[in-house]
Each structure stands twice: as C-alpha cells, then as structure tokens.
Design a protein around this motif. Structure first.
Motif, PDB file in Angstrom:
ATOM      1  N   ASP A 186     -40.089 -73.797  31.906  1.00  0.00           N
ATOM      2  CA  ASP A 186     -39.579 -75.167  31.709  1.00  0.00           C
ATOM      3  C   ASP A 186     -40.464 -75.966  30.755  1.00  0.00           C
ATOM      4  OD1 ASP A 186     -37.463 -74.763  33.391  1.00  0.00           O
ATOM      5  OD2 ASP A 186     -38.406 -75.695  35.137  1.00  0.00           O
ATOM      6  N   ASP A 187     -41.767 -75.684  30.777  1.00  0.00           N
ATOM      7  CA  ASP A 187     -42.703 -76.435  29.926  1.00  0.00           C
ATOM      8  C   ASP A 187     -42.529 -76.117  28.448  1.00  0.00           C
ATOM      9  OD1 ASP A 187     -43.972 -77.593  32.190  1.00  0.00           O
ATOM     10  OD2 ASP A 187     -45.177 -75.769  32.452  1.00  0.00           O
ATOM     11  N   ALA A 189     -39.565 -75.829  26.892  1.00  0.00           N
ATOM     12  CA  ALA A 189     -38.264 -76.280  26.402  1.00  0.00           C
ATOM     13  C   ALA A 189     -38.423 -77.069  25.110  1.00  0.00           C
ATOM     14  CB  ALA A 189     -37.580 -77.140  27.463  1.00  0.00           C
ATOM     15  N   ALA A 213     -35.021 -67.891  34.664  1.00  0.00           N
ATOM     16  CA  ALA A 213     -35.269 -69.307  34.925  1.00  0.00           C
ATOM     17  C   ALA A 213     -34.058 -70.173  34.605  1.00  0.00           C
ATOM     18  CB  ALA A 213     -36.479 -69.783  34.121  1.00  0.00           C
ATOM     19  N   LEU A 215     -32.813 -70.712  31.628  1.00  0.00           N
ATOM     20  CA  LEU A 215     -33.080 -71.480  30.415  1.00  0.00           C
ATOM     21  C   LEU A 215     -32.635 -70.710  29.181  1.00  0.00           C
ATOM     22  CD1 LEU A 215     -36.707 -72.634  31.282  1.00  0.00           C
ATOM     23  CD2 LEU A 215     -34.626 -74.016  31.424  1.00  0.00           C
TER      24      LEU A 215
END
Length: 304
Positions: A186-187, A189, A213, A215
C-alpha cells in the motif's frame, strides 16, 4: 521413423530455411528435402508451409516439434547413461539460468563441474524462468536454475535452492528512503516502477505480491538485465521491488524491506525433467551443488 529424419526436421524448423539447415547438417539440400518428404509421407501430414523466402511449421509440424525434441533428448540421455556406467561422463550438459539467481553461484559451479568432468561439453542459455521451464519440459535443456514457476508435473520436477524476501530499492533522496521501517505494498501506491520482463522470476514475485494485496501497479520502465534496472533506480527514475540479495549489487541505493506479501517470496529451484529422463550430467551437477558447498551465503553477493 528414423532418428535422422527427426534431426533433419528439427534443423529445418530452427533455421526456417532448407538451404541453411542443409549447410548446418552438412548434407545436400536435395537429400534434406527427401528426408522431410519421407517424414511427411509417414505421418500423412504436411509439416512445413514452404515459400520462396522461408518455411514455417504447420499445426502438425508444431505438434511434432516438441515430441521430436523430447525423443532426441532421451536418445542422447541413453548414450550418456551407458557411458556413465562405463565410468566416463561425457556428452553435453545443456543448462539454463535466470540472471543473478539466488542460492547458486552458477559460474563457480560450472567451473567445478568442468574440472571433474572435462569430457562433457557445457552449453549455457540465459532467459526468463517461464521460458526456461518450457525448455526443460521439452527436453531442450537438461536443467535450469529459475524461479519456481509451477508445481511439479509429469514433465518437470524441482529441487529447492533457497527463498528470500523481496526488498524495495530506491534512490537515497527518494521519499521512501526515509521510511525507517518495512514498507507494505500500500505504501508504494502511485510510484513509478522499474521492473523486468513479465517472464522473469522477480517480476512474477512482485506481481503476485501486489495481486494478493488487491493492488494494481504500472511498470513504466521495463528492462531485461539487472544492471539496467539498477542504473535507472540510481538515477531516481523509479523504484524497484527485487530479491533481497540485489541490494549488495549497488550499495549506493537504499534498501527497505517489504512486508505484508504473504507467501509471495522469491523462491529459486533447479528445474529438471522426471527422474527417469534426467541425464547423468544433470544428475551429477545437482549432486555437486548439494554436496560441494558451492553456493555463497544467501545474503552475499551473487555472481551468476
């Protein structure tokens, strides 16, 4: 069906040209053409589409190619097995490897193998893990060092080498360099990614981690060699998610651990055909790897 007919067929399929194939085989072009026609008559199917410039495989030809390569590989293995029983290891060791594979120092291993078995001709091919798996399954390679791309099957088996976590590499001035702790997918993105062709093991591992995840990411800068990837990151053109041992190749870059990737670790294996089809040379190489202590420490520099 004669073995020479299959050898002739494979040569034409590889060269896509009768004249070039005849020159490589050191036979007359008329003899080569007659050999192919005899094979087509026996199989009752055309194997090539012939034009004035090149020849291409028909659907029947594509079906035959994989089987022909496997048959000739088995014949070669039979010759080498007999020689091995007689106490002499000879023939050819056809090896494939992905770049900078973890868990084995390929050059050091091959050097040790050559010292022990100088009568074996070593052939090396570098490619992505997906292509290497296909080459081993088809009998074109005796074994390959690659990312684990699939479960063992009736055409392929694997011997585990090592596994390691993935790491984020970035320029020291990049915002992620100051994270001070492990990063989650997530970091990352919105970041610009540098990565390898989708056939490469590290790319497959990273894609799997992001998919797990939930993503999506876009690889803006795609390369086919490790040093180009490191150069792009070193110029702060993007970040890369790579196996942990890559951090030793460019100490000037900042390496930050990647967490939350579940089972998507970078796992490397030796890919081999089924035991009954494994050549004596490949079996000897794997034994040397397992008993010779030739692999460098997992976190140490990799030179393969």
């Amino acid at each position: 069906m004669e073995l020479r007919h299959l050898q002739h067929f494979i040569a034409v399929a590889e060269d896509q040209h009768f004249t070039r194939a005849a020159e490589r085989l050191m036979v007359s072009q008329s003899g080569l053409s007659a050999s192919i026609r005899a094979l087509e008559r026996e199989l009752r199917a055309p194997l090539f589409v012939r034009t004035t410039r090149r020849v291409t495989l028909t659907e029947a030809g594509r079906a035959l190619l994989a089987e022909a390569e496997r048959i000739l590989a088995q014949v070669r293995s039979a010759h080498e097995a007999v020689a091995a029983v007689q106490g002499v290891l000879r023939g050819t060791l056809a090896l494939g490897t992905e770049q900078c594979i973890a868990g084995v120092h390929v050059a050091r291993l091959l050097a040790a193998f050559r010292r022990r078995h100088p009568d074996v001709e070593i052939r090396l091919r570098q490619a992505g893990s997906g292509a290497l798996a296909e080459e081993v399954a088809a009998g074109r390679l005796d074994l390959a060092f690659a990312y684990r791309t699939q479960a063992d099957s009736d055409q392929l088996r694997s011997v585990a080498l090592t596994s390691e976590p993935m790491t984020v590499l970035c320029h020291p001035s990049h915002r992620l360099a100051a994270a001070g702790a492990a990063l989650a997918p997530d970091d990352l993105a919105g970041e610009v990614f540098v990565d390898f062709h989708p056939d490469w093991g590290p790319r497959r591992t990273t894609d799997a981690a992001f998919a797990a995840a939930g993503l999506r990411r876009t690889v803006a800068l795609e390369v086919n060699d490790v040093h180009s990837l490191l150069d792009l990151v070193d110029e702060n053109l993007g970040i890369a998610v790579v196996p942990r041992h890559f951090r030793h190749k460019r100490p000037s870059l900042t390496a930050v651990p990647l967490k939350g990737t579940g089972e998507a670790e970078y796992e490397t294996v030796a890919l081999l055909p089924p035991e009954r089809a494994t050549s004596p040379a490949a079996r000897t190489l794997v034994t040397l790897l397992e008993t010779g202590g030739l692999a460098p420490p997992q976190d140490g520099p990799q030179a393969s």
